[in-house]
Design a protein around this motif. Structure first.
Motif, PDB file in Angstrom:
ATOM      1  N   ASP A  26      -6.044  -1.073  -4.702  1.00 13.41           N
ATOM      2  CA  ASP A  26      -5.500  -1.561  -3.434  1.00 13.41           C
ATOM      3  C   ASP A  26      -6.412  -2.645  -2.869  1.00 13.41           C
ATOM      4  O   ASP A  26      -7.463  -2.348  -2.321  1.00 13.41           O
ATOM      5  N   GLU A  27      -6.015  -3.873  -3.014  1.00 16.68           N
ATOM      6  CA  GLU A  27      -6.789  -5.017  -2.526  1.00 16.68           C
ATOM      7  C   GLU A  27      -8.276  -4.857  -2.828  1.00 16.68           C
ATOM      8  O   GLU A  27      -9.111  -4.880  -1.926  1.00 16.68           O
ATOM      9  N   SER A  58       0.826  -1.201   0.000  1.00 20.37           N
ATOM     10  CA  SER A  58       0.000   0.000   0.000  1.00 20.37           C
ATOM     11  C   SER A  58       0.861   1.252   0.000  1.00 20.37           C
ATOM     12  O   SER A  58       0.557   2.231  -0.682  1.00 20.37           O
TER      13      SER A  58
HETATM   14 MG   LIG Z   1      -2.249  -2.420   2.397  1.00 22.65          MG
END
Ligand SMILES: [Mg+2]
Ligand SMILES: Nc1ncnc2c1ncn2[C@@H]1O[C@H](COP(=O)(O)OP(=O)(O)OP(=O)(O)O)[C@@H](O)[C@H]1O
Lengths: 332, 433
Positions: free
Chosen positions: A157-158, A42
């Motif tokens: 992000d995910e 991240s």
């Molecule tokens: Mg992360």
């Protein structure tokens, strides 16, 4: 557009989270930033979109250094892990927001919103508020919002972490479809290796703030740089055994890596062991086999073998798929 | 089951007692006082019966016939124990004794008869006309200026004056010095031009202070949000100081600041402006100071509420708006402010109510001055009921002033209650950060 991250370092106070990292993404490519939790995925993503300042190194968008630019002027679309939709705006307003701050006129804005809502199949939900949407629908809205401004890069992000298994499968192909249709350069952050392997052209596997290996899914699977990469990719995971356990020895080889599909009755009967665990996965069965010296090998076999825990088996390993690692874990 | 209920009630009882004592009772009492004519003159307990020149004037205005008034005023002379004792003081006990022997319990309707009686004393004759006049005065028994503890005693005395019974009722009412039920206060509120002035002042005060409170509170909350953490906290702490300072001290500092020998006057003095009281010299200045004094205190409350509301916004949402291309201002305008709708509404409602009823800072600063320029409704209620220059505190009228505030307060509370029940504001978004 080509993206280059060169000798990037990121510190939070005294702790160095990312050290001297370099990463190139070719135009139109989708890559995965894969790694265990806390490895700095991240952080890297936030540095690329400008939320985090870059302490050292360069960030080039299409050959232009943008490290000093604020996130507002980087033209990057981001889908956050929790989607970060604006709860006080309708879906349409959410999607239109990036255009609104650009002061695009209303009719153009509405046309764009409609176009992107259709692209992600949410044209029926435009008047709802985020709170009235399911997780998958929220995710589509977040995607549309990231895409509507026609960004140079799409960062995710995910994006699938909050979805249930079925929806995750659906959105996986959906995101890949959108990326390919729009021809966007995309970076997907994930800690799920299946996601990374199935969606991306290349995978950058990170560990402890560094990129361990950056390669296509296939070659990374078949030719892992070291034992960390070998163990991180593949489900069920690879098993490691010593030369003694395997009954063979080679110079400099400290450990052998054997993937479950490389061990079984079809590869001969050189090794004898006892089945300690059987897991039925429907189409396949997964076996844990304890060798004579106590080391365990995993095997995956078509279902219906009838082998039960406690049974003694005589199986062999596929020599051509054997991975050899030295003392430091590097593959030979 | 019953036991559980009683236990619950027992736990609640301190709260119930508190609410009854400190909230319900004052409200009820206010409503009660508002419909009486209580004042310092009447007292709050029952009163006596007394006719004096003031009550006669009132009766005259009410249209009591002149001859009845004359009768009340005239009265007669009676040789009674009280008069005799007074005479013994003024002259000699022997004189009194002789008068008692000759004219004990006698009554004279005319002053000349009384004087003659004094003149005709055998042994203790009062020779000088002036002395006689004074002595006669001692026996004057008019209903005027005499206090009667009970209504019966007053009525008896009244009938002795020979007033026709048709007027007895009216005169008794006029003579009563205690408080009575009346709707005069409310009528007066609507009739007095000053009432309108107070209402206008209050509207001005609440509107300006509220605007300042909320606006400045928002400004502080947003600017300190964008400062680095430590600096932001320090700034907020500084702006919070006025609230934790005792009001008297805080206002004293403002007064010092604006006095004719104070900071402002000294500084402006360097620019050739002759020193003056910057707070009280014009009503504009007074209003500015009043709004600032209250505003700075009120803003700190808004600031705290707004700050925590801003910090409750998930950071990812702020990040999202940044990568979506929103500038700081656009972020404030489109992301932060809309999510502060609820706190802003809350602060506005809360402050409106508290500003309506609070007057302590104005009282300490301008005391409603200059003139009545900054006299707001609640301050007027206070001045009328508890502190005025005339000395006659009109509890009843003051309570009527207060009652209006109570009514407005309850109405506003009900409206706000509905407002805050409004579903869309209450339901939390399902997605969170
Ligand atoms: Mg992360
Ligand atoms: N603001 C911060 N201050 C200090 N340390 C931080 C901060 N943000 C992240 N870190 C640290 O940096 C490291 C990398 O964090 P990052 O969020 O990039 O991890 P990640 O790879 O995204 O993990 P996950 O898969 O759990 O999201 C972590 O050890 C984390 O504790």
């Amino acid at each position: 557009m080509q993206l280059d991250l060169i000798n990037f370092t990121k510190r939070f106070g005294d702790t160095t989270v990312i050290e001297d990292m370099s990463l190139s993404v070719s135009s139109g490519e989708m890559i995965a930033l894969l790694g265990p939790s806390g490895c700095g995925k991240s952080t890297t993503l936030f540095a690329i979109c400008g939320i985090h300042r870059i302490d050292q190194g360069q960030l080039m968008f299409g050959g232009k250094d943008v490290a000093h630019l604020p996130s507002q002027s980087r033209n990057v679309g981001v889908v956050f892990q929790n989607y970060a939709l604006y709860p006080h705006m309708t879906v349409a307003e959410n999607i239109a927001f990036p255009l609104k701050v650009q002061k695009m006129n209303r009719t153009d804005r509405e046309a764009m919103v409609r176009r992107y809502a259709e692209l992600v199949h949410i044209e029926a939900l435009l008047e709802r508020r985020p709170a009235q949407l399911s997780g998958g629908q929220q995710q589509r809205v977040a995607l549309a919002r990231a895409l509507v401004r026609q960004p140079d890069f799409l960062l995710l992000d995910e994006p699938l972490a909050n979805l249930d298994a079925k929806l995750r499968l659906e959105m996986r192909s959906e995101i890949r479809r959108l990326q390919q249709e729009t021809g966007l350069t995309a970076i997907l952050v994930t800690h799920d290796q299946v996601e990374a392997m199935s969606m991306c052209d290349r995978i950058a596997l990170m560990n402890g703030g560094r990129i361990v290996q950056y390669d296509t899914p296939t070659s990374m699977y078949e030719r892992p740089e070291n034992d960390f990469v070998a163990s991180f990719l593949g489900n069920p995971p690879i098993s490691f055994v010593s030369g003694a356990g395997l009954g063979q020895s080679e110079a400099r080889v400290a450990r052998y890596g054997i993937r479950p599909e490389g061990f079984g009755p079809q590869f001969g009967s050189a090794l004898s062991g006892r089945v300690t665990f059987v897991e039925t996965q429907g189409r396949e069965d997964l076996f844990d086999v304890s060798l004579t010296n106590g080391e365990v090998l995993r095997s995956i076999q078509p279902a219906g073998s009838g082998i039960r825990p406690g049974a003694t088996v005589q199986w062999g390993v596929a020599q051509d798929k054997l991975l050899r690692f030295d003392q430091d874990g590097r593959r030979l | 089951m019953r036991n559980v209920n009683w236990l619950g009630l027992a736990f609640l009882s301190p709260a119930l007692v508190m609410v009854t004592l400190f909230f319900l009772l004052p409200v009820v009492l206010t409503g009660f006082f508002a419909f009486t004519n209580m004042s310092t003159a009447t007292g709050v307990t029952g009163g006596e019966y007394l006719l004096n020149s003031a009550s006669l004037r009132r009766l005259q205005n009410e249209g009591l016939p002149q001859e009845v008034l004359a009768k009340l005023e005239a009265g007669g002379y009676r040789v009674d124990a009280a008069g005799l004792a007074a005479l013994a003081e003024a002259t000699t006990p022997a004189t009194a004794q002789e008068l008692e022997q000759l004219h004990g319990a006698a009554e004279f309707s005319d002053r000349r008869d009384m004087e003659r009686a004094l003149k005709d004393l055998l042994d203790n004759r009062i020779r000088r006309t002036r002395d006689r006049k004074e002595a006669a005065e001692l026996f004057k028994r008019s209903i005027l200026n005499e206090r009667f503890a009970t209504e019966a005693a007053f009525r008896a005395a009244l009938s002795e004056t020979g007033t026709r019974t048709a007027y007895a009722e009216q005169i008794t009412t006029a003579a009563y010095t205690g408080w009575v039920w009346t709707t005069k206060n409310v009528e007066l509120l609507f009739a007095l031009p000053s009432t309108l002035r107070y209402a206008a002042n209050t509207t001005l005060y609440v509107t300006l202070t509220l605007a300042f409170n909320v606006g400045f509170g928002l400004f502080l909350a947003i600017t300190t949000f964008y400062l680095p953490k430590g600096q932001g906290a320090a700034f907020r702490a500084i702006w919070f100081l006025p609230r934790i300072l005792p009001p008297v001290l805080y206002v004293l500092m403002w007064r010092w600041f604006t006095w004719d020998t104070g900071f402002l006057a000294t500084v402006t003095g360097y620019f050739g402006i002759s020193p003056k009281n910057w707070m009280l010299d014009t009503s504009y200045h007074a209003w500015t100071v009043v709004v600032l004094i209250n505003g700075f205190v009120g803003a700190s409350m808004g600031m705290i509420i707004f700050s925590s509301a801003i910090r409750a916004i998930p950071t990812s949402m702020l990040h999202a708006s940044e990568v979506d291309g929103a500038s700081r201002w656009q972020q404030v305008r489109w992301i932060i402010l809309p999510q502060l709708a609820w706190p802003i509404l809350f602060i506005t409602c809360y402050q409106t109510l508290s500003l309506l009823t609070s007057f302590e800072y104005i009282l300490l600063a301008t005391d409603g001055g200059p003139g009545r320029a900054t006299e707001v409704w609640s301050l007027a209620a206070y001045h009328t009921a508890l502190n005025n220059y005339g000395g006659n505190l009109e509890y009843g009228l003051g309570a009527a002033f207060a009652l209006v505030l109570v009514v407005i307060g309850i109405a506003a509370s009900l409206i706000y209650f509905r407002l805050f029940n409004f579903k869309r504001l209450i339901t939390k978004p399902l997605i969170e950060g």
